[in-house]
Design an enzyme around this catalytic site. Structure first.
Site, PDB file in Angstrom:
ATOM      1  N   LYS A 119      15.709  -6.390  35.382  1.00 47.91           N
ATOM      2  CA  LYS A 119      14.452  -6.767  36.051  1.00 47.91           C
ATOM      3  C   LYS A 119      14.339  -6.085  37.411  1.00 47.91           C
ATOM      4  O   LYS A 119      13.272  -5.607  37.787  1.00 47.91           O
ATOM      5  CB  LYS A 119      14.377  -8.300  36.203  1.00 47.91           C
ATOM      6  N   GLN A 143      16.483 -17.084  37.107  1.00 46.85           N
ATOM      7  CA  GLN A 143      16.939 -16.773  35.749  1.00 46.85           C
ATOM      8  C   GLN A 143      17.476 -18.031  35.066  1.00 46.85           C
ATOM      9  O   GLN A 143      18.227 -18.807  35.658  1.00 46.85           O
ATOM     10  CB  GLN A 143      18.027 -15.681  35.810  1.00 46.85           C
ATOM     11  N   ASP A 178       7.086 -15.713  36.217  1.00 44.34           N
ATOM     12  CA  ASP A 178       7.567 -16.021  34.863  1.00 44.34           C
ATOM     13  C   ASP A 178       6.508 -16.800  34.069  1.00 44.34           C
ATOM     14  O   ASP A 178       6.565 -16.854  32.839  1.00 44.34           O
ATOM     15  CB  ASP A 178       8.810 -16.921  34.943  1.00 44.34           C
TER      16      ASP A 178
HETATM   17  N1  GUN Z   1      16.247 -16.283  30.463  1.00 42.01           N
HETATM   18  C1  GUN Z   1      15.967 -15.617  29.328  1.00 42.01           C
HETATM   19  N2  GUN Z   1      14.715 -15.092  29.393  1.00 42.01           N
HETATM   20  C2  GUN Z   1      14.214 -15.440  30.590  1.00 42.01           C
HETATM   21  C3  GUN Z   1      12.977 -15.188  31.240  1.00 42.01           C
HETATM   22  O1  GUN Z   1      12.064 -14.539  30.725  1.00 42.01           O
HETATM   23  N3  GUN Z   1      12.851 -15.708  32.493  1.00 42.01           N
HETATM   24  C4  GUN Z   1      13.832 -16.434  33.084  1.00 42.01           C
HETATM   25  N4  GUN Z   1      13.601 -16.913  34.306  1.00 42.01           N
HETATM   26  N5  GUN Z   1      14.985 -16.683  32.505  1.00 42.01           N
HETATM   27  C5  GUN Z   1      15.171 -16.185  31.266  1.00 42.01           C
END
Ligand code: GUN
Length: 282
Positions: A53, A97, A120
């Site tokens: 990311k 996350q 998100d």
């Molecule tokens: N864990 C797995 N996929 C995601 C996501 O898209 N966002 C977040 N914050 N955690 C994740």
């Protein structure tokens, strides 16, 4: 019939180029779009995802920082850090996350993020905005699926779209996005009595269960569009989706591969949301 592939890598590449262009325009006005990513603990998969990311962001001109905290971090400390980032005008997007360590209340943590920075799209305010059709951040995976449907000129109005899976981050928001485009939407899940009977009626199928071979060729109407959100491993350890790709591609009109389908699009849509978060406040 052999289905045409919807190339998630190619589409994500195009979207990243657009984000880079818009980011450059914002920077020229003195605004540096910025994302803060928080990782608590040392889950290996989360480590990889968060580094991706940040890398995707910086490659497109967005500023991104990864804050790492030990699994022993207290929830109070995490909430305090989120509140500080909420108040920081130089930060436009905040992503915590998941999964979080077990001693933390995930819901409470997400609800502490300012909806204006919820890139998100997991906050209840974001979910509510999607429900009533107001501006807000859409969760990246279903948002990416919508972009894939748009890219092939799929007219959803009056079509039967079947979503398999009812998670808060994919299935439910996916169904709402399809509904917003005037599709007739059915959500199927683990208690659905005859999945095949329903999917065989579908013009569009989105499989988001997290289980291999949930959708096989006999369950697909010829020419249907099939979007595979799944990320599983087969017996040889190879990455595969929820769809029996080799079988279904003989029947479907369009299909997304795994890997190289929805995955890269999810990553790209986080950049779009972060950029929009910056554009909205400037
Ligand atoms: N864990 C797995 N996929 C995601 C996501 O898209 N966002 C977040 N914050 N955690 C994740």
């Amino acid at each position: 019939m052999t289905a045409q592939l919807i190339d998630g890598n190619a589409l994500a590449h195009k979207i990243r180029a657009e984000v880079a262009h818009r980011t450059a325009a914002l920077k020229a006005r003195g605004v540096q779009p910025a994302l803060s990513v928080i990782l608590v603990g040392d889950d290996p998969a989360s480590d990889v995802y968060t580094r991706h990311k940040v890398k995707d962001s910086t490659e497109t001109g967005l500023a991104a920082t990864l804050e790492r905290y030990p699994a022993t971090m207290t929830q109070a400390d995490l909430l305090a850090r989120i509140r500080t980032l909420n108040a920081d005008a130089a930060v436009h997007g905040i992503l915590v996350q998941l999964p979080l360590p077990r001693h933390m209340d995930t819901h409470k943590v997400i609800e502490t993020i300012s909806p204006a920075k919820d890139v998100d799209g997991f906050h209840i305010a974001s979910a509510g905005a999607l429900l009533v059709g107001q501006p807000g951040f859409w969760p990246c995976t279903p948002f990416g699926c919508m972009k894939m449907l748009e890219s092939i000129g799929c007219e959803l109005r009056g079509k039967h779209a079947v979503v398999i899976g009812r998670s808060n981050i994919v299935g439910k928001p996916m169904a709402l996005m399809l509904l917003q485009k005037n599709a007739t939407v059915t959500i199927c899940h683990s208690a659905t009595a005859d999945l095949g009977a329903i999917t065989r009626q579908a013009d569009v199928i989105v499989a988001a269960v997290g289980k291999r071979n949930v959708l096989t060729a006999d369950m697909v109407k010829p020419g249907a569009v099939v979007i595979d959100v799944g990320m599983n491993r087969n017996d040889q350890g190879k990455l595969c989706g929820d769809v029996d790709f080799e079988g279904v591609r003989q029947v479907a009109g369009w299909i997304t591969p795994v890997p190289g389908g929805v995955g890269p699009m999810t990553r790209a849509m986080l950049l779009v949301n972060t950029l929009e978060a910056a554009e909205r406040v400037t």
